[in-house]
Write a protein that holds these residues in place. Structure first.
Motif, PDB file in Angstrom:
ATOM      1  N   ASN A  86      -3.887 -23.145  16.811  1.00 46.88           N
ATOM      2  CA  ASN A  86      -3.828 -21.714  17.114  1.00 46.88           C
ATOM      3  C   ASN A  86      -2.510 -21.255  17.726  1.00 46.88           C
ATOM      4  OD1 ASN A  86      -6.768 -20.257  16.969  1.00 46.88           O
ATOM      5  ND2 ASN A  86      -6.965 -22.468  17.284  1.00 46.88           N
ATOM      6  N   LEU A 208      -2.923 -15.171  21.408  1.00 48.15           N
ATOM      7  CA  LEU A 208      -3.403 -15.502  20.055  1.00 48.15           C
ATOM      8  C   LEU A 208      -2.735 -14.621  18.997  1.00 48.15           C
ATOM      9  CD1 LEU A 208      -7.201 -15.983  20.822  1.00 48.15           C
ATOM     10  CD2 LEU A 208      -5.421 -17.736  20.616  1.00 48.15           C
ATOM     11  N   ASP A 220     -10.739 -21.592  14.856  1.00 49.65           N
ATOM     12  CA  ASP A 220     -10.038 -20.360  15.205  1.00 49.65           C
ATOM     13  C   ASP A 220     -10.624 -19.736  16.485  1.00 49.65           C
ATOM     14  OD1 ASP A 220      -8.822 -17.871  15.294  1.00 49.65           O
ATOM     15  OD2 ASP A 220      -8.999 -17.523  13.133  1.00 49.65           O
ATOM     16  N   TYR A 221      -9.839 -19.743  17.555  1.00 45.80           N
ATOM     17  CA  TYR A 221     -10.330 -19.159  18.820  1.00 45.80           C
ATOM     18  C   TYR A 221     -10.778 -17.712  18.623  1.00 45.80           C
ATOM     19  CZ  TYR A 221      -8.207 -23.057  21.448  1.00 45.80           C
ATOM     20  OH  TYR A 221      -7.872 -24.287  21.946  1.00 45.80           O
ATOM     21  N   GLN A 222     -10.016 -16.965  17.794  1.00 46.19           N
ATOM     22  CA  GLN A 222     -10.338 -15.544  17.621  1.00 46.19           C
ATOM     23  C   GLN A 222     -11.722 -15.367  17.007  1.00 46.19           C
ATOM     24  OE1 GLN A 222      -7.920 -13.120  18.833  1.00 46.19           O
ATOM     25  NE2 GLN A 222      -9.954 -12.196  18.924  1.00 46.19           N
TER      26      GLN A 222
END
Ligand SMILES: *Cc1c(COP(=O)(O)O)cnc(C)c1O
Length: 354
Positions: A86, A208, A220-222
């Motif tokens: 990321n 991000l 994916d952190y988002q």
């Protein structure tokens, strides 16, 4: 008899958390359902997840500062690759303070250039390097606040202009720091905040969206942020027990409330290691961890006697990591001062008998 549990992880948790968790296995909040069978989409569990996310930010003093908390699976080890996935566009800077940093560096290299800005490998990771420089063009700086295996702890953190990423697996919630200096903090729950099965990730959202690669959803952190940490089935029980442990800590006055006890425990044990003629510490004194104290017998012929003495005293999990040997006393938040007194008494008894 309940043991004095010095295991590095999975580790000791507060007794009242064990009791509350066992009750919830039978009947969760008088719902007529076990915590093990409720839907993760049920109102009851969504509330647990939200309380856990909220408590993590609250304990770290990061509410209303642009941070969000996630509870993900795959442990801290998954974060070794999610972080670069990321955040690493070209180059990242890593400080190598031991096994865990080494593993994080290895994963980072799948995604770009990794600059090892400092390393204590030259002295078997007995100290925390200082005086290193972080390249201006690094996308982020990664460090490990506490080395669980070698028993070293960063007492200060460099001022960096890039995002500061930290693996706090083994000392999260144990000491007061200005957590707003960090942009991403992660921690496997099983060291100081809960049972195995989940990892806490606290992210400052504005870091991000800066890499150009496409990121698979689970990485994916988002995606996880957009779904409030419920993109897929979370580790329901592990999140629940982590939440109970954070509630317990909040009732103790939070990190400020527990830190003096952690200091007392560490002072007591290190005091004995230094006083006794029989033992020697592993880490350099100024870099000693207040969570994991590593030490060994100067005379290995006393090992058998010492091992049977601490076993008989109800001490558990004192053996050092398999890569290091010797002894390691992990004194996480839930450990009482009395348990450390028991260990110190055994060390003194060995001296009398030796
Ligand atoms: C235990 C530990 C890890 C690995 O955690 P897992 O949850 O087993 O992946 C990573 N970093 C540190 C500092 C640890 O102590």
């Amino acid at each position: 008899m309940k043991k004095h549990n010095y295991s590095a992880g999975p580790c000791i948790l507060p007794q009242e958390v064990f009791e509350q968790a066992s009750q919830a296995v039978l009947d969760f909040n008088q719902s007529g359902l076990s915590i093990l069978e409720i839907s993760h989409r049920s109102k009851e569990f969504v509330e647990v997840m939200e309380e856990a996310r909220q408590l993590a930010l609250e304990l770290l003093g990061l509410e209303n500062k642009g941070y969000k908390a996630l509870f993900l699976q795959g442990g801290a080890s998954m974060q070794f690759l999610m972080v670069p996935y990321n955040l690493l566009q070209n180059k990242a800077a890593y400080l190598n303070t031991g096994t865990w940093s080494t593993k994080a560096i290895k994963e980072g290299k799948f995604f770009g250039e990794v600059v090892e800005v400092g390393s204590s490998a030259d002295k078997d990771f007995r100290y925390i390097p200082t005086g290193y420089e972080i390249p201006q063009d690094a996308d982020y700086f990664h460090c490990t606040s506490n080395n669980t295996i070698y028993g070293t702890q960063m007492k200060s953190f460099p001022e960096v202009s890039q995002p500061l990423v930290c693996d706090m697996s083994s000392d999260i919630f144990s000491r007061q720091l200005d957590f707003s200096k960090f942009d991403l903090i992660y921690a496997g729950a099983q060291k100081n905040m809960g049972p195995a099965g989940t990892a806490l990730v606290v992210i400052k959202e504005d870091i991000l969206g800066k890499v150009t690669r496409s990121i698979p959803s689970m990485m994916d952190y988002q995606v996880h942020l957009n779904k409030a940490s419920m993109f897929n089935t979370p580790a329901v029980f592990a999140v629940y027990v982590s939440m109970l442990t954070m509630r317990w800590l909040k009732n103790k006055g939070g990190i400020a409330g527990i830190e003096p006890l952690n200091q007392k425990k560490a002072d007591l044990l290190y005091g004995e290691i230094d006083r006794s003629e029989l033992f020697q510490g592993y880490a350099r004194k100024e870099d000693r961890s207040n969570m994991n104290a590593t030490f060994s017998l100067k005379d290995d012929s006393l090992k058998e006697r010492f091992d049977s003495m601490w076993n008989e005293a109800g001490v558990n999990g004192l053996n050092g990591h398999r890569s290091l040997g010797g002894y390691r006393a992990s004194m996480y938040n839930a450990m009482n001062l009395e348990s450390v007194q028991v260990l110190v008494e055994v060390m003194q008894e060995l001296e009398r008998r030796a």
